[in-house]
Design a protein around this motif. Structure first.
Motif, PDB file in Angstrom:
ATOM      1  N   CYS A 200      13.016  45.871 -17.092  1.00  0.00           N
ATOM      2  CA  CYS A 200      14.228  46.422 -16.713  1.00  0.00           C
ATOM      3  C   CYS A 200      13.979  47.956 -16.955  1.00  0.00           C
ATOM      4  O   CYS A 200      13.553  48.362 -18.166  1.00  0.00           O
ATOM      5  N   THR A 202      16.566  49.742 -17.693  1.00  0.00           N
ATOM      6  CA  THR A 202      17.826  50.220 -18.641  1.00  0.00           C
ATOM      7  C   THR A 202      17.494  49.915 -20.020  1.00  0.00           C
ATOM      8  O   THR A 202      17.573  50.616 -21.040  1.00  0.00           O
ATOM      9  N   CYS A 203      17.229  48.531 -20.251  1.00  0.00           N
ATOM     10  CA  CYS A 203      16.873  48.229 -21.526  1.00  0.00           C
ATOM     11  C   CYS A 203      15.313  48.129 -21.951  1.00  0.00           C
ATOM     12  O   CYS A 203      14.849  47.762 -23.254  1.00  0.00           O
ATOM     13  N   PRO A 212      18.381  35.257 -14.986  1.00  0.00           N
ATOM     14  CA  PRO A 212      19.521  35.922 -14.795  1.00  0.00           C
ATOM     15  C   PRO A 212      19.187  37.109 -16.138  1.00  0.00           C
ATOM     16  O   PRO A 212      18.784  36.963 -16.990  1.00  0.00           O
ATOM     17  N   HIS A 213      20.065  38.432 -15.482  1.00  0.00           N
ATOM     18  CA  HIS A 213      19.780  39.339 -16.590  1.00  0.00           C
ATOM     19  C   HIS A 213      20.922  40.472 -16.334  1.00  0.00           C
ATOM     20  O   HIS A 213      21.301  40.748 -15.202  1.00  0.00           O
ATOM     21  N   SER A 214      21.457  40.731 -17.442  1.00  0.00           N
ATOM     22  CA  SER A 214      22.545  41.919 -17.370  1.00  0.00           C
ATOM     23  C   SER A 214      22.486  43.033 -16.402  1.00  0.00           C
ATOM     24  O   SER A 214      23.465  43.730 -15.910  1.00  0.00           O
ATOM     25  N   HIS A 215      21.285  43.678 -16.696  1.00  0.00           N
ATOM     26  CA  HIS A 215      21.033  44.940 -15.742  1.00  0.00           C
ATOM     27  C   HIS A 215      20.449  44.592 -14.535  1.00  0.00           C
ATOM     28  O   HIS A 215      19.564  45.491 -14.030  1.00  0.00           O
ATOM     29  N   ARG A 216      20.421  43.512 -14.009  1.00  0.00           N
ATOM     30  CA  ARG A 216      19.772  43.241 -12.845  1.00  0.00           C
ATOM     31  C   ARG A 216      19.753  44.193 -11.551  1.00  0.00           C
ATOM     32  O   ARG A 216      18.727  44.715 -11.029  1.00  0.00           O
ATOM     33  N   GLN A 218      19.688  47.213 -11.935  1.00  0.00           N
ATOM     34  CA  GLN A 218      18.745  48.374 -12.378  1.00  0.00           C
ATOM     35  C   GLN A 218      17.215  48.096 -12.608  1.00  0.00           C
ATOM     36  O   GLN A 218      16.416  48.846 -13.130  1.00  0.00           O
TER      37      GLN A 218
END
Length: 235
Positions: A200, A202-203, A212-216, A218
């Motif tokens: 990722c 972002t993180c 699944p990932h909250s920054h998908r 990006q």
């Protein structure tokens, strides 16, 4: 022994014919100039009182013993996952030429160029793959298979890429960066999407491609195998 003579065992080294003759002369053994190295060495043996036809009658520390094409081999001990491999050739311990091929391995840049052009890889990934292949002992294109290249690609971060036809009736293809059907494989490493781990942007976390990932939105296209990630984190 079988097979033509490709080199010689001499004074703890395995040498190509030219290096063998050079070392013999350096050790005070007279060897006549000749395009037929085998005959020249055989005549030198006769002058030195060595029964060259009977390799068991003398020691290779004092006079060369022939290595045939059937005997030349190199064990590959650095392959991943403890795999065993072997090359049906070996290098001269002095000049680095392969005894059967009669030439040296290409430079790092040369091997990178071969991998890039032969397997249509990005320059940066081709360089990483070439370095890994050299570590495994596969430093000459003659000994490298497509499976070796794909296996090496799996050791390094790379974009997940595949190709699909632009339409059902078209012969033209377009590049896609996510799978369009189940089981579709990356052209670089020949592995499906779910075998990869995305990094990722972002993180900075490594995320399994199918999780699944909250920054998908990006997530970068960089892909690496979980086993590689674990090794990096353990260091």
């Amino acid at each position: 022994m079988g097979g033509g003579v490709v080199g010689y065992e001499y004074a703890v080294d395995n040498l190509c014919p030219s290096c063998t003759i050079g070392r013999m002369r350096a050790n005070g053994i007279k060897v006549a100039r000749s395009s037929d190295h085998e005959e020249a060495i055989r005549r030198a043996a006769g002058r030195a009182g060595v029964d060259f036809s009977n390799e068991h009658s003398y020691d290779s520390g004092s006079f060369p013993k022939a290595i045939t094409s059937r005997q030349a081999s190199t064990e590959l001990t650095e392959l991943p996952n403890g795999e065993w491999g072997q090359i049906s050739d070996e290098k001269c311990d002095r000049c680095g030429k392969w005894l059967k091929l009669g030439e040296k391995s290409p430079s790092e840049a040369g091997l990178t160029r071969h991998v890039r052009n032969s397997y249509e890889l990005p320059q940066a990934l081709a360089r990483e793959i070439a370095g890994t292949l050299r570590e495994w002992g596969l430093s000459h294109p003659e000994f490298i298979s497509e499976d070796n290249v794909r296996q090496a690609a799996a050791q390094h971060p790379h974009d997940w890429i595949s190709y699909q036809f632009t339409s059902p009736d078209s012969t033209e293809t377009e590049l896609v960066r996510t799978p369009q059907c189940d089981g579709e494989k990356c052209v670089h490493c020949d592995q499906p999407w779910e075998k990869h781990t995305l990094t990722c942007d972002t993180c900075g976390d490594d995320i399994p491609a199918d999780m699944p990932h909250s920054h998908r939105p990006q997530v970068k296209g960089q892909c690496k195998f979980p086993e590689t990630n674990q090794k990096e984190k353990a260091q």
